[in-house]
Design a protein around this motif. Sequence first.
Motif, PDB file in Angstrom:
ATOM      1  N   CYS A  14     -32.717 -46.569 -22.084  1.00 13.72           N
ATOM      2  CA  CYS A  14     -31.572 -45.827 -22.606  1.00 13.72           C
ATOM      3  C   CYS A  14     -30.324 -46.271 -21.856  1.00 13.72           C
ATOM      4  O   CYS A  14     -30.400 -46.680 -20.695  1.00 13.72           O
ATOM      5  CB  CYS A  14     -31.782 -44.324 -22.527  1.00 13.72           C
ATOM      6  N   ARG A  15     -29.196 -46.216 -22.549  1.00 14.22           N
ATOM      7  CA  ARG A  15     -27.928 -46.572 -21.924  1.00 14.22           C
ATOM      8  C   ARG A  15     -26.805 -45.790 -22.593  1.00 14.22           C
ATOM      9  O   ARG A  15     -26.908 -45.408 -23.760  1.00 14.22           O
ATOM     10  CB  ARG A  15     -27.657 -48.065 -21.981  1.00 14.22           C
ATOM     11  N   ILE A  16     -25.754 -45.567 -21.840  1.00 14.39           N
ATOM     12  CA  ILE A  16     -24.574 -44.875 -22.340  1.00 14.39           C
ATOM     13  C   ILE A  16     -23.445 -45.889 -22.406  1.00 14.39           C
ATOM     14  O   ILE A  16     -23.267 -46.693 -21.498  1.00 14.39           O
ATOM     15  CB  ILE A  16     -24.199 -43.706 -21.412  1.00 14.39           C
ATOM     16  N   ARG A  17     -22.691 -45.839 -23.484  1.00 15.54           N
ATOM     17  CA  ARG A  17     -21.571 -46.768 -23.633  1.00 15.54           C
ATOM     18  C   ARG A  17     -20.423 -46.088 -24.362  1.00 15.54           C
ATOM     19  O   ARG A  17     -20.581 -45.027 -24.964  1.00 15.54           O
ATOM     20  CB  ARG A  17     -22.000 -48.022 -24.385  1.00 15.54           C
ATOM     21  N   ASN A  18     -19.256 -46.711 -24.317  1.00 14.56           N
ATOM     22  CA  ASN A  18     -18.116 -46.247 -25.099  1.00 14.56           C
ATOM     23  C   ASN A  18     -18.415 -46.446 -26.577  1.00 14.56           C
ATOM     24  O   ASN A  18     -19.230 -47.295 -26.943  1.00 14.56           O
ATOM     25  CB  ASN A  18     -16.853 -47.012 -24.730  1.00 14.56           C
ATOM     26  N   ILE A  19     -17.728 -45.703 -27.415  1.00  9.04           N
ATOM     27  CA  ILE A  19     -17.916 -45.907 -28.847  1.00  9.04           C
ATOM     28  C   ILE A  19     -17.219 -47.191 -29.274  1.00  9.04           C
ATOM     29  O   ILE A  19     -16.318 -47.689 -28.599  1.00  9.04           O
ATOM     30  CB  ILE A  19     -17.417 -44.704 -29.673  1.00  9.04           C
ATOM     31  N   ASN A  20     -17.645 -47.715 -30.418  1.00  9.04           N
ATOM     32  CA  ASN A  20     -17.003 -48.906 -30.972  1.00  9.04           C
ATOM     33  C   ASN A  20     -16.787 -48.709 -32.463  1.00  9.04           C
ATOM     34  O   ASN A  20     -17.136 -47.672 -33.021  1.00  9.04           O
ATOM     35  CB  ASN A  20     -17.808 -50.174 -30.660  1.00  9.04           C
TER      36      ASN A  20
END
Length: 124
Positions: free
Chosen positions: A109-115
């Motif tokens: 799992c990873r968290i990222r900014n939206i795109n």
Amino acid sequence: IFHDILIELKKQNKIIILSSHQYQPVQDSCDRFLYLKNGDITVNVTRQKLLNAPERMLEIEHTDGFYYKNKAIIKTFPGKNKVRFLFKNAEEAWKSAEEIRNSKDVISCRIRNINISDLTGADA
């Protein structure tokens, strides 16, 4: 080379209309994004607003038995052995990541900014 041409035209204050189904080059090159669906504008956002958005995406790769539900999830994007959950902020995304991280069904799992593809609902 194409990206270099776009940068040069932007320096000359030229307006460029770029139509593409490939989100990453568009996101890396454009100042504003419009997404059309059936002739209607469904997304109209500047690059700066997208980069500064508080929302976060939690991406999970999992086995077939994975299931997770949380009231803080704004939208779910299911896929084959993967799922993306959209959260209103990083804090909610991190809380959920901590809850599910050690599940036997979670591979990663990873968290990222939206795109831009998150706003359009397209598969990333």
